[in-house]
Write a protein that holds these residues in place. Structure first.
Motif, PDB file in Angstrom:
ATOM      1  N   UNK A 101       0.875  -1.178   0.000  1.00  0.00           N
ATOM      2  CA  UNK A 101       0.000   0.000   0.000  1.00  0.00           C
ATOM      3  C   UNK A 101       0.909   1.225   0.000  1.00  0.00           C
ATOM      4  N   UNK A 102       0.818   2.017  -1.081  1.00  0.00           N
ATOM      5  CA  UNK A 102       1.697   3.175  -1.187  1.00  0.00           C
ATOM      6  C   UNK A 102       1.171   4.123  -2.259  1.00  0.00           C
ATOM      7  N   UNK A 141       7.969  -5.404  -8.872  1.00  0.00           N
ATOM      8  CA  UNK A 141       7.312  -5.883  -7.641  1.00  0.00           C
ATOM      9  C   UNK A 141       6.287  -6.960  -7.994  1.00  0.00           C
ATOM     10  N   UNK A 142       5.528  -6.695  -9.057  1.00  0.00           N
ATOM     11  CA  UNK A 142       4.489  -7.645  -9.494  1.00  0.00           C
ATOM     12  C   UNK A 142       5.120  -8.995  -9.838  1.00  0.00           C
ATOM     13  N   UNK A 143       6.252  -8.951 -10.529  1.00  0.00           N
ATOM     14  CA  UNK A 143       6.935 -10.193 -10.923  1.00  0.00           C
ATOM     15  C   UNK A 143       7.404 -10.982  -9.710  1.00  0.00           C
ATOM     16  N   UNK A 144       7.633 -10.278  -8.594  1.00  0.00           N
ATOM     17  CA  UNK A 144       8.025 -10.997  -7.365  1.00  0.00           C
ATOM     18  C   UNK A 144       6.779 -11.335  -6.535  1.00  0.00           C
ATOM     19  N   UNK A 145       5.609 -11.272  -7.193  1.00  0.00           N
ATOM     20  CA  UNK A 145       4.342 -11.644  -6.548  1.00  0.00           C
ATOM     21  C   UNK A 145       3.895 -10.717  -5.422  1.00  0.00           C
ATOM     22  N   UNK A 146       4.310  -9.462  -5.503  1.00  0.00           N
ATOM     23  CA  UNK A 146       3.779  -8.476  -4.563  1.00  0.00           C
ATOM     24  C   UNK A 146       2.590  -7.804  -5.261  1.00  0.00           C
ATOM     25  N   UNK A 147       1.414  -7.908  -4.669  1.00  0.00           N
ATOM     26  CA  UNK A 147       0.204  -7.303  -5.232  1.00  0.00           C
ATOM     27  C   UNK A 147       0.354  -5.775  -5.188  1.00  0.00           C
ATOM     28  N   UNK A 148       0.161  -5.121  -6.337  1.00  0.00           N
ATOM     29  CA  UNK A 148       0.398  -3.666  -6.376  1.00  0.00           C
ATOM     30  C   UNK A 148      -0.896  -2.862  -6.534  1.00  0.00           C
ATOM     31  N   UNK A 149      -2.032  -3.557  -6.374  1.00  0.00           N
ATOM     32  CA  UNK A 149      -3.328  -2.862  -6.500  1.00  0.00           C
ATOM     33  C   UNK A 149      -3.423  -1.677  -5.520  1.00  0.00           C
ATOM     34  N   UNK A 150      -2.791  -1.808  -4.371  1.00  0.00           N
ATOM     35  CA  UNK A 150      -2.848  -0.759  -3.348  1.00  0.00           C
ATOM     36  C   UNK A 150      -1.811   0.336  -3.535  1.00  0.00           C
ATOM     37  N   UNK A 151      -1.091   0.316  -4.670  1.00  0.00           N
ATOM     38  CA  UNK A 151      -0.158   1.432  -4.940  1.00  0.00           C
ATOM     39  C   UNK A 151      -0.865   2.425  -5.862  1.00  0.00           C
ATOM     40  N   UNK A 188      -6.395   0.026   1.418  1.00  0.00           N
ATOM     41  CA  UNK A 188      -6.003  -1.390   1.493  1.00  0.00           C
ATOM     42  C   UNK A 188      -6.908  -2.169   0.537  1.00  0.00           C
ATOM     43  N   UNK A 189      -6.336  -2.985  -0.376  1.00  0.00           N
ATOM     44  CA  UNK A 189      -7.180  -3.772  -1.278  1.00  0.00           C
ATOM     45  C   UNK A 189      -8.177  -4.632  -0.484  1.00  0.00           C
ATOM     46  N   UNK A 190      -9.404  -4.733  -1.025  1.00  0.00           N
ATOM     47  CA  UNK A 190     -10.514  -5.401  -0.327  1.00  0.00           C
ATOM     48  C   UNK A 190     -10.117  -6.780   0.230  1.00  0.00           C
ATOM     49  N   UNK A 191      -9.446  -7.590  -0.608  1.00  0.00           N
ATOM     50  CA  UNK A 191      -9.154  -8.969  -0.153  1.00  0.00           C
ATOM     51  C   UNK A 191      -7.950  -9.062   0.791  1.00  0.00           C
ATOM     52  N   UNK A 192      -7.414  -7.900   1.177  1.00  0.00           N
ATOM     53  CA  UNK A 192      -6.322  -7.909   2.167  1.00  0.00           C
ATOM     54  C   UNK A 192      -6.748  -7.289   3.498  1.00  0.00           C
TER      55      UNK A 192
END
Ligand code: AMP
Length: 308
Positions: free
Chosen positions: A47-48, A62-72, A111-115
């Motif tokens: 989240x950023x 970040x996405x390629x390392x499986x960090x969800x970036x929806x909250x950026x 914060x993304x809904x599913x987190x």
């Protein structure tokens, strides 16, 4: 396995060390935490906020390392947070040359809904009101809330910081910051005072001198791995926090005993971070490399002694 929410800056950094100098490169607390935690295969979301000037390739990294970036959040007409720093010859201390908050100034974290039901929340370095804002959005109380901060926020937002500190279980902080926060030189006394502020667990990072974990009257110490070459310590603290949080999220065991192992993972990951400039070393780290270094760590710290 628990879900992990990561809060912190996603930034441009310009770094100067005795070994060289960089232009604006990828940095930020959430970036380092995310890259480090990604080694534990947990479901994590950052989240950023960044500006329109932030390259897509950095987000993809970040996405390629499986960090969800929806909250950026991307503020198209805004500028990304920028920090620059210069290290002294001992590489253990640095001067901040510039901190430009830019898009951070009016940032409302989402914060993304599913987190929102994540078990572990890693509140990385960012304005304490943003850190609190993230905690407020969680639909159930996280099993473990960890907070990292720095002197900058103590200088400009101490009251907000003290409020959010009350609401977390663990704080990770460096030695100078622990002293500034408490006004105590002794780290043992400082850790006790911080526990009185809220967090039951206090991790004090001491750069090349390792890290201390305090809980009630228990203390655990892990050295830093002695390295032949340290190029750039930037992000080592965040990488430590990411390894610590990632390991705890993976195991779902938040006991003092398991936190000791989390400290070892944090120190191990931080030892890679400093070997190259910026995030470079963390981008393609493999499980095999981590395993090998954990093994080195084990032989560094293990000994038998017969007490009669
Ligand atoms: P560390 O070396 O672990 O303290 O972290 C360095 C990272 O923190 C850099 O990548 C910076 O972009 C970021 N940073 C520097 N100052 C701040 C600040 N005031 N708030 C949040 N992040 C910061």
């Amino acid at each position: 396995m628990s879900k992990l929410v990561i809060v912190g800056t996603v930034a441009f950094d310009a770094i100067e060390t005795p070994f060289g100098k960089t232009d604006k490169i990828l940095g930020g607390a959430a970036t380092y935490i995310g890259l480090s935690a990604s080694n534990f295969n947990v479901d994590s979301a950052a989240v950023s906020v960044v500006g329109g000037d932030f390259p897509q390739e950095y987000l993809d990294l970040l996405k390629d390392r499986n960090v969800d970036i929806e909250g950026i959040e991307i503020v198209k007409d805004g500028k990304t947070f920028f920090w620059s720093g210069k290290y002294h010859n001992d590489m253990n201390s640095r001067d901040t040359l510039t901190t430009e908050l830019n898009v951070l100034e009016h940032f409302n974290p989402i914060v993304p809904e599913n987190y929102k039901d994540a078990d572990v929340v890693m509140l990385g370095n960012l304005h304490p009101l943003v850190q609190q804002g993230v905690l407020n959005q969680m639909t159930k109380k996280p099993k473990l809330a960890i907070l990292d901060t720095m002197n900058f926020w103590m200088d400009i937002a101490l009251d907000d910081l003290l409020s959010v500190i009350k609401n977390v279980d663990v704080i990770t902080i460096n030695d100078e910051e622990a002293r500034q926060l408490t006004g105590e030189y002794s780290l043992v006394v400082a850790a006790r005072k911080i526990q009185e502020m809220g967090p039951k667990y206090v991790v004090i990072k001491k750069g090349e001198h390792g890290a201390l974990l305090f809980h009630d009257d228990n203390v655990f110490y892990a050295p830093a791995l002695p390295l032949e070459e340290v190029f750039d310590p930037t992000g080592a603290g965040d990488t430590f926090a990411g390894g610590f949080a990632g390991y705890l999220a993976k195991t779902g065991d938040f006991s003092f005993e398991n936190m000791k192992t989390a400290v070892i993972y944090g120190s191990t990951l931080a030892s890679f971070c400093v070997e190259k400039f910026g995030t470079e070393r963390m981008q393609n780290l493999t499980d095999k490399e981590i395993y090998k270094r954990l093994d080195q760590f084990k032989s560094l710290t293990q000994f038998d002694i017969e007490l009669t």
